[in-house]
Design a protein around this motif. Structure first.
Motif: not given
Length: 176
Positions: A112-125, A159-167
């Motif tokens: 669960r912490v790894v998934l949270s890490t993913m969210i933090g990294i994607l948020d940083k992007k 993934y699609l949510t974060y990628k679309c927000l970013y794009r």
């Protein structure tokens, strides 16, 4: 001859994996804040040790599984990479794979912490294009805590949510 995806993604995989290792303690703190779980330095040390042991022991298997997930996504959505590496894919699919390996080894909290890490990294992007959504972060961490993240978002929905927000934010940065 090696698989083209292996040749292309291996150096990026190793780089992103190091980011996960370095970011894990910060993600743990954020995870405990959002979920209300008591922050415990001993637990953090244990999670870090278990995580590093798991990725050290299964490094090649994790890379192969991550590459397979990326290839499956590319084939399912008929997406052809255009010569550049999509860090969002590596971050998302690597975290997802790491989570599976950790969970399989009985390391539920580390997963669960790894998934949270993913969210933090994607948020940083997302902050790079002024598109961070704190409510998305909070709700996603809650789904991770509940163990329902992929049940609620599907295999690639997050993934699609974060990628679309970013794009979208990237394309509209110069448009007032």
């Amino acid at each position: 001859m090696s698989d083209p995806i292996t040749t292309i993604y291996k150096p990026h995989y190793k780089r992103i994996l190091k980011v996960f290792v370095n970011t894990l303690p910060y993600a743990y703190q954020g995870y405990t804040e959002i979920t209300g779980i008591q922050h415990n330095p001993t637990t953090l040390q244990s999670i870090q040790t278990d995580f590093e042991s798991c990725i050290g022991f299964y490094s090649e298997e994790i890379f192969i599984a991550t590459s397979f997930e990326i290839n499956t996504y590319l084939n399912d959505f008929s997406v052809t990479p255009k010569g550049s590496i999509d860090e969002f894919k590596i971050i998302f699919f690597l975290a997802k794979t790491l989570s599976v390996f950790l969970e399989r080894n009985g390391l539920k909290t580390a997963s669960r912490v790894v998934l949270s890490t993913m969210i933090g990294i994607l948020d940083k992007k997302l902050t790079l294009v002024h598109a961070k959504r704190p409510k998305l972060t909070e709700q996603t961490i809650n789904l991770i805590q509940d163990g329902t993240l992929f049940e609620k978002t599907g295999e690639v929905g997050l993934y699609l949510t974060y990628k679309c927000l970013y794009r979208h934010a990237e394309e509209n940065q110069n448009n007032p």
